[in-house]
Write a protein that holds these residues in place. Structure first.
Motif, PDB file in Angstrom:
ATOM      1  N   ASP A  59       0.145  10.916  -1.926  1.00 55.72           N
ATOM      2  CA  ASP A  59      -1.106  10.203  -1.689  1.00 55.72           C
ATOM      3  C   ASP A  59      -0.951   9.098  -0.649  1.00 55.72           C
ATOM      4  O   ASP A  59      -1.627   8.075  -0.707  1.00 55.72           O
ATOM      5  CB  ASP A  59      -1.668   9.640  -2.988  1.00 55.72           C
ATOM      6  N   ARG A  60      -0.075   9.318   0.303  1.00 57.04           N
ATOM      7  CA  ARG A  60       0.124   8.336   1.377  1.00 57.04           C
ATOM      8  C   ARG A  60       0.161   9.067   2.717  1.00 57.04           C
ATOM      9  O   ARG A  60       0.302  10.288   2.774  1.00 57.04           O
ATOM     10  CB  ARG A  60       1.426   7.573   1.167  1.00 57.04           C
ATOM     11  N   ASP A  61       0.060   8.300   3.786  1.00 55.61           N
ATOM     12  CA  ASP A  61       0.130   8.884   5.130  1.00 55.61           C
ATOM     13  C   ASP A  61       1.537   9.403   5.396  1.00 55.61           C
ATOM     14  O   ASP A  61       2.528   8.712   5.152  1.00 55.61           O
ATOM     15  CB  ASP A  61      -0.257   7.849   6.183  1.00 55.61           C
ATOM     16  N   THR A  62       1.607  10.620   5.920  1.00 55.70           N
ATOM     17  CA  THR A  62       2.898  11.232   6.222  1.00 55.70           C
ATOM     18  C   THR A  62       3.050  11.557   7.705  1.00 55.70           C
ATOM     19  O   THR A  62       4.144  11.927   8.131  1.00 55.70           O
ATOM     20  CB  THR A  62       3.068  12.541   5.422  1.00 55.70           C
ATOM     21  N   ARG A 109      -1.701   6.973  10.957  1.00 57.94           N
ATOM     22  CA  ARG A 109      -1.557   5.514  10.982  1.00 57.94           C
ATOM     23  C   ARG A 109      -2.091   4.888  12.259  1.00 57.94           C
ATOM     24  O   ARG A 109      -2.156   3.667  12.369  1.00 57.94           O
ATOM     25  CB  ARG A 109      -0.077   5.152  10.794  1.00 57.94           C
ATOM     26  N   VAL A 126      -8.452  11.517  -1.864  1.00 64.84           N
ATOM     27  CA  VAL A 126      -7.204  12.053  -1.323  1.00 64.84           C
ATOM     28  C   VAL A 126      -6.945  13.431  -1.908  1.00 64.84           C
ATOM     29  O   VAL A 126      -7.064  13.637  -3.126  1.00 64.84           O
ATOM     30  CB  VAL A 126      -6.029  11.113  -1.653  1.00 64.84           C
ATOM     31  N   GLU A 167      -7.434   5.395   2.821  1.00 63.76           N
ATOM     32  CA  GLU A 167      -8.005   4.683   3.972  1.00 63.76           C
ATOM     33  C   GLU A 167      -8.130   5.608   5.178  1.00 63.76           C
ATOM     34  O   GLU A 167      -9.171   5.660   5.827  1.00 63.76           O
ATOM     35  CB  GLU A 167      -7.114   3.486   4.316  1.00 63.76           C
ATOM     36  N   LYS A 210      -1.011  14.353   1.177  1.00 65.91           N
ATOM     37  CA  LYS A 210      -0.343  13.906   2.394  1.00 65.91           C
ATOM     38  C   LYS A 210      -1.230  13.091   3.325  1.00 65.91           C
ATOM     39  O   LYS A 210      -1.188  13.242   4.540  1.00 65.91           O
ATOM     40  CB  LYS A 210       0.266  15.107   3.134  1.00 65.91           C
ATOM     41  N   SER A 241      -3.459   8.970   3.167  1.00 68.60           N
ATOM     42  CA  SER A 241      -3.915   7.833   2.369  1.00 68.60           C
ATOM     43  C   SER A 241      -5.436   7.872   2.258  1.00 68.60           C
ATOM     44  O   SER A 241      -6.130   8.503   3.059  1.00 68.60           O
ATOM     45  CB  SER A 241      -3.483   6.517   3.016  1.00 68.60           C
TER      46      SER A 241
END
Length: 313
Positions: A30-33, A38, A211, A218, A214, A216
């Motif tokens: 659940d975050r930017d990969t 970014r 989400v 935001e 892979k 976020s």
């Protein structure tokens, strides 16, 4: 939209589905990969995908699964795969992935085999991700199985973990003044499950972004907003349009205006349909006549048919 009743699968099947969801949920990121996620302007993002499944109204055996890939930021379709499919699993609330995801995974696999340079860097899914009864909606399921970043986009609020479409929620919606405005969907557990997003200046109803995999929350919200020419993000909108058009052509029905023409939300859909997505769920129409590529000869059917509005879970 009225939904016909559907026979539930055996308890053993539901138990297997719940167990599989729990196992796959452990793999969700659940975050930017990716670096492009970014970047404020998504520099490096070139291809965004959308998926949809459309149904033939009144026909319990036919559906069309669609995958489209659009260039970014131009949002022009560069790849399309529509196929008539046979859905073998019944519709059960909270388990939409077991009904539809196998066909969408197959579409991604075909794309990887035929045009690897056009594989999308992210998929937008007409349904929910972490905003789900067990925290593992169709966008999570598709993301984990394809290993692609996925975003869940739903039209209606899935009322889980204390979230309710009540007066307080509607008051918050009223404070969304312009496209890009949003507010968090915080469940009773204190977890932010998604965001309510006003996706377009001229849209009064929010989308519910969550989400999938892979990415976020935001970045998911920013990208959803960046993909909206209308209320619905263009990758999902085009997948919906093209799956409906494919059904009409396959059934010998009149073809609607080309996707490139200006479409108003009130006149682009057959009676009973809309350009907008439903939330988690599909009408219990199912079962098709076997795979068929967009390039293959299309069968001639004796009667024109309307298209069942699609939903998502």
């Amino acid at each position: 939209m009225a939904r016909e009743s559907a026979e539930l699968p055996p308890k053993e099947t539901l138990s297997l589905w719940i167990r599989e969801q729990a196992q796959l949920k452990a793999l969700v990121v659940d975050r930017d990969t990716e670096a492009w996620q970014r970047d404020p302007g998504f520099s490096g993002l070139q291809r965004v995908g959308g998926v949809d499944v459309s149904f033939v109204k009144g026909d319990s055996v036919s559906a069309c699964a669609s995958l489209v890939v659009l260039s970014y930021p131009e949002l022009e379709v560069v790849y399309e795969d529509c196929r008539m499919v046979s859905l073998t699993a019944p519709y059960v609330s909270g388990f939409l992935a077991f009904r539809e995801v196998p066909f969408l995974v197959a579409a991604v696999r075909r794309l990887r085999e035929k045009e690897p340079g056009l594989v999308p860097q992210v998929l937008l899914v007409d349904g929910n991700g972490l905003l789900h009864h067990r925290g593992f909606g169709v966008a999570c399921h598709l993301g984990v199985l394809t290993d692609l970043p996925c975003i869940g986009v739903a039209k209606k609020l899935l009322q889980v973990d204390g979230l309710e479409n009540n007066t307080q929620h509607k008051e918050k919606i009223g404070l969304l003044r312009a496209g890009g405005d949003s507010f968090p969907l915080t469940g009773g557990s204190g977890t932010v499950l998604g965001m309510a997003l006003r996706s377009h200046d001229h849209s009064t109803k929010p989308l519910y972004v969550s989400v999938g995999h892979k990415i976020s929350l935001e970045a998911a919200v920013r990208l959803t907003r960046g993909c909206c020419r209308f209320r619905i993000p263009e990758p999902v909108r085009q997948a919906d349009i093209r799956s409906r058009d494919y059904i009409r052509r396959s059934l010998g029905a009149p073809t609607p205006p080309a996707p490139g023409q200006d479409r108003s939300q009130k006149v682009q859909r057959p009676k009973g349909g809309s350009e907008e997505l439903e939330d988690e769920g599909r009408p219990p129409e199912a079962h098709g006549h076997g795979p068929e590529t967009a390039e293959s000869p299309r069968p001639t059917r004796p009667a024109a048919a309307s298209v069942e509005p699609s939903c998502a879970q």
